[in-house]
Scaffold this active site. Structure first.
Site, PDB file in Angstrom:
ATOM      1  N   LYS A  80      -5.610  16.058 -51.780  1.00 33.57           N
ATOM      2  CA  LYS A  80      -6.455  16.764 -50.809  1.00 33.57           C
ATOM      3  C   LYS A  80      -5.607  17.609 -49.863  1.00 33.57           C
ATOM      4  O   LYS A  80      -5.961  18.746 -49.549  1.00 33.57           O
ATOM      5  CB  LYS A  80      -7.309  15.755 -50.025  1.00 33.57           C
ATOM      6  CG  LYS A  80      -8.441  15.181 -50.864  1.00 33.57           C
ATOM      7  CD  LYS A  80      -9.088  13.949 -50.256  1.00 33.57           C
ATOM      8  CE  LYS A  80     -10.115  13.360 -51.227  1.00 33.57           C
ATOM      9  NZ  LYS A  80     -10.701  12.102 -50.768  1.00 33.57           N
ATOM     10  N   ASP A 133     -17.417  14.625 -46.270  1.00 35.49           N
ATOM     11  CA  ASP A 133     -17.585  13.790 -47.468  1.00 35.49           C
ATOM     12  C   ASP A 133     -19.055  13.665 -47.849  1.00 35.49           C
ATOM     13  O   ASP A 133     -19.386  13.274 -48.961  1.00 35.49           O
ATOM     14  CB  ASP A 133     -17.005  12.385 -47.223  1.00 35.49           C
ATOM     15  CG  ASP A 133     -15.682  12.174 -47.949  1.00 35.49           C
ATOM     16  OD1 ASP A 133     -15.405  12.920 -48.903  1.00 35.49           O
ATOM     17  OD2 ASP A 133     -14.933  11.259 -47.569  1.00 35.49           O
ATOM     18  N   GLN A 135     -10.679   7.893 -45.852  1.00 36.83           N
ATOM     19  CA  GLN A 135     -10.536   7.590 -47.276  1.00 36.83           C
ATOM     20  C   GLN A 135     -11.006   6.160 -47.570  1.00 36.83           C
ATOM     21  O   GLN A 135     -10.544   5.210 -46.945  1.00 36.83           O
ATOM     22  CB  GLN A 135      -9.066   7.775 -47.709  1.00 36.83           C
ATOM     23  CG  GLN A 135      -8.803   7.585 -49.192  1.00 36.83           C
ATOM     24  CD  GLN A 135      -9.495   8.615 -50.064  1.00 36.83           C
ATOM     25  OE1 GLN A 135      -9.560   9.788 -49.748  1.00 36.83           O
ATOM     26  NE2 GLN A 135     -10.042   8.168 -51.187  1.00 36.83           N
TER      27      GLN A 135
END
Length: 293
Positions: free
Chosen positions: A52, A119, A96
């Site tokens: 990422k 997200d 995460q």
């Protein structure tokens, strides 16, 4: 049989984003800024976050990585989330997953400001997505839609079977495939571990989206001739011949299923790269304040 090349498409999309960012900056606009929180040293999470950060560089974004050891308290993590919510310099951020057992993932997700939730996991974004309002769509389903679009795969009126009912892939994927849009307008069936006629459902499907996390689950007798198969699974299987000591294996027994398909995604190199690109697209939207002011 056409192999859906997620890696090539993801590179293409990143270049498109980079061109747009260059233009924004050239006109005196702010460079989009994505922050990521990583707890502990889980191998998979480390790999994802590194990918990422690298994608941010390619897209011309600013990125920040905030690390915590596995023993970080829930309150300490939530305090950092609230701090990022307030930080005007950060356009979007992610925490995460998975998180250590002593931290409630749901509590963390709900503490993130939905306007920065790139997200797409916050209940407000999930709710808006399910009724077709503008929102941040979660990355993996969004990436799959992009692949269907770029390969001009017909979805209207097709029978689509989604294998798996997770909040991250299965449920949003089903909602997106039945929305009045392209890709969408499909007749959707969701199968899971309690489904009675799972094999029969698959045999009748024009499109199978496998997101169970069970290696080689979808076998040739489950797939009809000419079906489109999207494999979301990525399970690490020990493999001594590989430098890493493992190989990534999908939910589909690729070698035997592929010859029957009109389109199929490989693992790796199919859905995976698109997941990261979708996060980049959401970050660009966040930077431009397109969805939420």
């Amino acid at each position: 049989m056409t192999l859906i090349d997620g890696k090539a498409i993801s590179e293409q999309v990143k270049q498109e984003i980079a061109a747009e960012v260059a233009e924004i900056v050239a006109h005196g606009g702010k460079r989009p800024h994505l922050a990521a929180i990583l707890v502990g040293h889980d191998g998979g999470s480390e790999t994802y976050v590194a990918a990422k950060v690298k994608a941010c560089e390619v897209c011309g974004f600013k990125s920040s990585l905030i690390r915590y050891e596995v023993d970080v308290t829930e309150e300490e993590l939530l305090a950092k989330v609230r701090e990022l919510n307030e930080d005007a310099n950060v356009d979007g951020f992610i925490v995460q997953l998975p998180l250590p057992k002593h931290i409630s993932e749901q509590k963390v997700i709900e503490t993130i400001d939905y306007r920065k939730d790139v997200d797409g996991f916050h209940p407000i974004n999930v709710g808006r997505m399910s009724i077709g309002l503008p929102c941040y769509v979660s990355a993996t389903p969004n990436g799959i839609l992009e692949l269907l679009k770029r390969y001009q795969i017909e979805t209207s009126g097709k029978k689509c079977v989604v294998l798996g009912r997770s909040n991250i892939v299965g449920k949003p994927m089903a909602a997106l495939m039945m929305q009045k849009a392209y890709p969408g307008d499909a007749t959707v069936t969701v199968c899971h571990s309690r489904s009675k006629d799972l094999i029969k459902e698959c045999q009748e499907a024009d499109i199978i989206i496998a997101a169970l996390g069970q290696p080689n689950f979808v076998k040739t007798e489950m797939v009809k001739e000419g079906a489109v198969v999207i494999d979301v699974g990525t399970t690490r299987i020990p493999d001594a011949s590989k430098k890493s000591g493992f190989k990534l294996t999908g939910d589909v027994k690729f070698d035997e299923v592929a010859p029957k398909c009109s389109f199929i995604t490989p693992v790796p190199g199919g859905v995976g790269p698109m997941t990261i690109v979708s996060l980049m697209k959401n970050t660009l939207l966040a930077g431009k304040k397109v969805i939420y002011q």
